[in-house]
Design an enzyme around this catalytic site. Sequence first.
Site, short mmCIF file in Angstrom:
data_model
loop_
_atom_site.label_atom_id
_atom_site.label_comp_id
_atom_site.label_asym_id
_atom_site.label_seq_id
_atom_site.Cartn_x
_atom_site.Cartn_y
_atom_site.Cartn_z
N ARG A 247 -33.05 -21.12 6.81
CA ARG A 247 -32.60 -21.98 5.71
C ARG A 247 -33.02 -21.32 4.41
NH1 ARG A 247 -29.53 -24.03 8.56
NH2 ARG A 247 -29.30 -26.20 9.19
N GLU B 115 -27.49 -22.63 -2.13
CA GLU B 115 -26.13 -22.38 -1.60
C GLU B 115 -25.21 -23.60 -1.74
OE1 GLU B 115 -27.30 -21.55 2.56
OE2 GLU B 115 -26.12 -23.29 3.14
N HIS C 242 -23.52 -18.54 5.15
CA HIS C 242 -23.93 -19.49 6.20
C HIS C 242 -22.91 -19.48 7.36
CE1 HIS C 242 -26.71 -23.19 6.60
NE2 HIS C 242 -26.33 -22.79 7.80
P1 NAD Z 1 -36.28 -24.54 17.23
O1 NAD Z 1 -36.72 -25.89 16.84
O2 NAD Z 1 -35.91 -24.26 18.65
O3 NAD Z 1 -37.39 -23.45 16.81
C1 NAD Z 1 -38.06 -23.45 15.59
C2 NAD Z 1 -39.41 -22.79 15.81
O4 NAD Z 1 -40.01 -22.61 14.53
C3 NAD Z 1 -40.36 -23.64 16.66
O5 NAD Z 1 -40.88 -22.86 17.71
C4 NAD Z 1 -41.45 -24.04 15.67
O6 NAD Z 1 -42.73 -24.16 16.26
C5 NAD Z 1 -41.39 -22.85 14.70
N1 NAD Z 1 -42.08 -23.07 13.44
C6 NAD Z 1 -42.32 -24.25 12.79
N2 NAD Z 1 -43.07 -24.01 11.70
C7 NAD Z 1 -43.29 -22.67 11.64
C8 NAD Z 1 -43.99 -21.83 10.75
N3 NAD Z 1 -44.64 -22.30 9.68
N4 NAD Z 1 -44.02 -20.50 11.01
C9 NAD Z 1 -43.40 -20.00 12.09
N5 NAD Z 1 -42.72 -20.75 12.99
C10 NAD Z 1 -42.65 -22.08 12.75
O7 NAD Z 1 -35.05 -24.20 16.24
P2 NAD Z 1 -33.88 -23.14 16.44
O8 NAD Z 1 -32.73 -23.79 17.16
O9 NAD Z 1 -34.45 -21.88 16.98
O10 NAD Z 1 -33.39 -22.95 14.94
C11 NAD Z 1 -34.24 -22.43 13.95
C12 NAD Z 1 -33.64 -22.69 12.58
O11 NAD Z 1 -32.45 -21.92 12.43
C13 NAD Z 1 -33.15 -24.15 12.37
O12 NAD Z 1 -34.20 -24.99 11.93
C14 NAD Z 1 -32.07 -24.01 11.33
O13 NAD Z 1 -32.63 -24.24 10.05
C15 NAD Z 1 -31.64 -22.54 11.44
N6 NAD Z 1 -30.23 -22.42 11.87
C16 NAD Z 1 -29.39 -21.67 11.08
C17 NAD Z 1 -28.05 -21.52 11.44
C18 NAD Z 1 -27.09 -20.69 10.63
O14 NAD Z 1 -25.86 -20.79 10.82
N7 NAD Z 1 -27.56 -19.84 9.74
C19 NAD Z 1 -27.59 -22.13 12.60
C20 NAD Z 1 -28.48 -22.87 13.38
C21 NAD Z 1 -29.80 -23.00 13.01
#
Ligand code: NAD
Length: 334
Positions: free
Chosen positions: A235, A264, A296
């Site tokens: 994000r 964005e 995105h």
């Molecule tokens: P998820 O919930 O499976 O994994 C997120 C991980 O981040 C967890 O393991 C959590 O413990 C960890 N985390 C939390 N705080 C942290 C910190 N301070 N430092 C390091 N790690 C930390 O989520 P996911 O499905 O893997 O998705 C991750 C992120 O990707 C989503 O939150 C979303 O914002 C983003 N995303 C972006 C797109 C895109 O099109 N660009 C699409 C989907 C998701």
Amino acid sequence: MRMILFSSRQYDVDTFNEANTAFKYELHFQESHLDADTAVLADGYDVVCPFVNDTVDAATLERLHAGGTRLIALRSAGFNHVDLAAARRLGMPVVRVPAYSPHAVAEHAAGLVLALNRKLPRAFARTREGDFSLNGLLGFDLHGKTVGVIGTGIIGRCFARVMAGFGMRVLAHDPGPESPEVLALGGRYVPLDTLLAESDVVSLHCPLLPSTHHLIDSRALAKMKRGAMLINTGRGGLVESNALVGALKSGQLGHLGLDVYEEEGGIFFEDHSNLPLQDDVLARLLMFPNVIVTAHQAFFTREAMTEIAQTTLGNVKAWREGTPRNVVEAPAKG
Ligand code: NAD
């Protein structure tokens, strides 16, 4: 069951209509962005389906509730754009699509790494102009280098697996439990500062939370290996955009790949090619030869879109049947 999808584009119409053949809900596709002013468009709709840059704050939720909306069905994994405390106060559950295709996002992040390292956009533009020279296109072997994965959830693990496939050493940082899958790849969990100091490529895969806002700021950029690459498909708010320009100008940051950008909203997902870009930081970032910005689009594969539509409509069905699923937990207070 009447459902309105805000910020919808033709690809949403296509995938949701196809998935809806199994549900037969009344779907209304609205191009407008959702906010407190446009919430009136949802009057009479039981379910509102916002997208990532819609404004789902307290004022918007209150207006939606007054118009009869009873469920917020996000068609995204991220929920940082929703005031969960306000939704809880109004008794409106918020459901989401926790996982659709982690491969889509992980593969896009890997694509940014390759495109930046081997300067593929520049090479493409050159050969199209009949310029077959190689000056300025020197890259480096990923094999044997170190990738730092910040957040080893569903997407981060997938990305770690892809990069380990190139022969990269994996460092990981996550406050949650260590992933056996990452450890099996030979990955090592380290404090954030160690990851920043030792990685040639740093990639962000954690959610945007108060604790991760500006996780990468000028201090963190200074701790990175000189000339390293930063990839953000998480994000925009994870990175302090203003700090990027100085780090790129000084060479401290060697390459930057952004699929998300702090400001964005109102820019991404729209065609602004006939207008002067109003965001000066984004405009400056786009001038660097070692920066690639995508709007995105990391989630945007056929498989992910199909899964998003099916899961969103399935979430609505489960809620209607009194067995809600994929509910975003609201904070205990507020
Ligand atoms: P998820 O919930 O499976 O994994 C997120 C991980 O981040 C967890 O393991 C959590 O413990 C960890 N985390 C939390 N705080 C942290 C910190 N301070 N430092 C390091 N790690 C930390 O989520 P996911 O499905 O893997 O998705 C991750 C992120 O990707 C989503 O939150 C979303 O914002 C983003 N995303 C972006 C797109 C895109 O099109 N660009 C699409 C989907 C998701």
